[in-house]
Design an enzyme around this catalytic site. Structure first.
Site, short mmCIF file in Angstrom:
data_model
loop_
_atom_site.label_atom_id
_atom_site.label_comp_id
_atom_site.label_asym_id
_atom_site.label_seq_id
_atom_site.Cartn_x
_atom_site.Cartn_y
_atom_site.Cartn_z
N LYS A 20 0.81 -1.23 0.00
CA LYS A 20 0.00 0.00 0.00
C LYS A 20 0.84 1.28 0.00
O LYS A 20 0.40 2.29 -0.55
CB LYS A 20 -1.02 0.00 1.14
CG LYS A 20 -0.45 0.10 2.52
CD LYS A 20 -1.56 0.02 3.54
CE LYS A 20 -1.07 -0.39 4.90
NZ LYS A 20 0.04 0.33 5.46
N ARG A 94 -5.53 2.23 12.69
CA ARG A 94 -4.90 0.92 12.82
C ARG A 94 -5.38 0.16 14.06
O ARG A 94 -4.99 -0.98 14.27
CB ARG A 94 -3.41 1.17 12.95
CG ARG A 94 -2.56 0.06 12.41
CD ARG A 94 -1.29 0.74 11.98
NE ARG A 94 -0.22 -0.15 11.72
CZ ARG A 94 0.60 0.03 10.66
NH1 ARG A 94 0.40 1.00 9.82
NH2 ARG A 94 1.61 -0.77 10.50
N ARG A 133 12.24 -5.17 0.78
CA ARG A 133 11.90 -3.75 0.81
C ARG A 133 13.08 -2.87 1.21
O ARG A 133 13.85 -3.20 2.10
CB ARG A 133 10.77 -3.60 1.84
CG ARG A 133 10.20 -2.24 1.88
CD ARG A 133 8.78 -2.28 2.23
NE ARG A 133 8.55 -2.49 3.66
CZ ARG A 133 7.32 -2.52 4.15
NH1 ARG A 133 6.27 -2.42 3.39
NH2 ARG A 133 7.16 -2.69 5.44
N ARG A 166 14.57 -1.03 6.40
CA ARG A 166 13.99 -0.54 7.66
C ARG A 166 14.36 -1.47 8.79
O ARG A 166 14.40 -2.68 8.62
CB ARG A 166 12.48 -0.46 7.52
CG ARG A 166 12.03 0.90 7.07
CD ARG A 166 10.61 0.91 6.63
NE ARG A 166 9.71 0.28 7.57
CZ ARG A 166 8.38 0.25 7.39
NH1 ARG A 166 7.84 0.81 6.34
NH2 ARG A 166 7.61 -0.33 8.28
N ARG A 177 4.87 -7.81 13.35
CA ARG A 177 3.99 -6.81 12.73
C ARG A 177 2.78 -7.48 12.09
O ARG A 177 1.68 -6.95 12.10
CB ARG A 177 4.77 -5.97 11.72
CG ARG A 177 5.72 -5.02 12.43
CD ARG A 177 6.82 -4.53 11.53
NE ARG A 177 6.33 -3.73 10.44
CZ ARG A 177 7.01 -3.53 9.30
NH1 ARG A 177 8.17 -4.11 9.12
NH2 ARG A 177 6.50 -2.77 8.37
P1 ADP Z 1 3.76 -1.14 7.77
O1 ADP Z 1 2.31 -0.89 7.43
O2 ADP Z 1 4.47 -1.79 6.65
O3 ADP Z 1 3.95 -1.78 9.10
P2 ADP Z 1 4.13 1.66 8.44
O4 ADP Z 1 5.17 2.56 7.92
O5 ADP Z 1 2.70 1.98 8.13
O6 ADP Z 1 4.54 0.23 7.90
O7 ADP Z 1 4.25 1.54 10.03
C1 ADP Z 1 5.48 1.29 10.67
C2 ADP Z 1 5.28 1.19 12.18
O8 ADP Z 1 4.80 2.45 12.68
C3 ADP Z 1 4.24 0.17 12.63
O9 ADP Z 1 4.77 -1.12 12.76
C4 ADP Z 1 3.83 0.75 13.98
O10 ADP Z 1 4.81 0.48 14.95
C5 ADP Z 1 3.86 2.25 13.73
N1 ADP Z 1 2.55 2.78 13.29
C6 ADP Z 1 2.23 3.22 12.04
N2 ADP Z 1 0.96 3.66 11.98
C7 ADP Z 1 0.46 3.50 13.23
C8 ADP Z 1 -0.81 3.76 13.82
N3 ADP Z 1 -1.83 4.30 13.11
N4 ADP Z 1 -0.98 3.48 15.13
C9 ADP Z 1 0.03 2.96 15.87
N5 ADP Z 1 1.25 2.69 15.38
C10 ADP Z 1 1.48 2.95 14.08
#
Ligand code: ADP
Length: 226
Positions: A20, A94, A133, A166, A177
């Site tokens: 995404k 989330r 990635r 990352r 995750r």
């Molecule tokens: P991915 O969807 O691939 O895990 P993201 O860049 O969206 O990557 O998120 C990386 C990390 O940031 C997540 O594993 C979490 O720890 C944190 N994170 C991102 N968005 C949220 C959210 N809305 N609420 C809580 N933690 C978040």
């Protein structure tokens, strides 16, 4: 011309590794959406080393979620005085606690989500993708060794910075995750599917990058507007 009205304010859901983020970047570049990405906002805070960044650094490294209140604080700041006409939310909401936060942000910052898009991918396909990635530490652009390599190996196409993996893309953290996603996503998707059945769309994320993009453009009503 298509008779479908193009989405202006959309949320993209999907498990880590569903693609995404790249999809959102491409939609941003091709159709002028401004991206609102909580993961990127959090990583930027960690890079700055400010108070908020120090509070979330450990959580991010271990693949766990940041607290809801902090996410709201970040997004409220991001959207303050925004004048963008098209917004694309990536990574939010989330948790079920963040669902009412989205409504609050819509009210405070005067926008209305018109599309909730779920990019659907299996656990195994997502894990396979995440291992390849790479990310630009300075602008946040994402790449994939196989699916979306940069023009020069290891270098960001946009600003020439050296690409990195990352820290939360290590095998153990990738699994954590996925577990966290599986704990939270079901009720959130069910909520939006039931509350907004006509605005909720599912895209098959296991197709080629090209076909996922085509299907996404179609459900966002963008297929004929380029
Ligand atoms: P991915 O969807 O691939 O895990 P993201 O860049 O969206 O990557 O998120 C990386 C990390 O940031 C997540 O594993 C979490 O720890 C944190 N994170 C991102 N968005 C949220 C959210 N809305 N609420 C809580 N933690 C978040």
């Amino acid at each position: 011309m298509s008779s479908t009205v193009a989405a202006t304010h959309a949320v993209i859901f999907g498990r880590p590794g569903c693609g995404k983020s790249s999809l959102a970047e491409r939609l941003g570049a091709d159709y002028g959406y401004s991206l609102v990405r909580t993961g990127e906002l959090l990583r930027a805070a960690v890079r700055r080393g400010d108070d908020l960044g120090r509070r979330v650094e450990g959580l991010l490294k271990s693949g766990n979620l940041a607290p809801d209140e902090l996410i709201f604080e970040l997004l409220d700041g991001r959207l303050k005085n925004h004048h963008e006409e098209k917004l694309l939310f990536d990574g939010f909401p989330r948790t079920m606690g963040q669902v009412p936060q989205l409504k609050q942000l819509e009210n405070h910052h005067h926008f209305t989500i018109d599309t909730y898009l779920d990019v659907s991918v299996s656990h195994d396909a997502a894990v396979a993708r995440m291992t390849g990635r790479r990310i630009c530490p300075s602008c946040g652009a994402t790449y994939h060794l196989l699916a979306k390599p940069p023009v020069s190996t290891g270098i960001c196409d946009i600003d020439g910075a050296k690409l990195e993996q990352r820290r939360d893309d290590s095998p153990a953290v990738i699994e954590q995750r996925q577990r966290v996603y599986e704990q939270h996503a079901g009720p959130i998707l069910a909520h939006y599917q039931t509350t907004y059945p006509t605005l909720f769309k599912i895209v098959n994320g296991e197709q080629s990058v090209h076909d996922v993009y085509l299907e996404t453009k179609q459900v966002l009503g963008l297929s004929f507007s380029l």
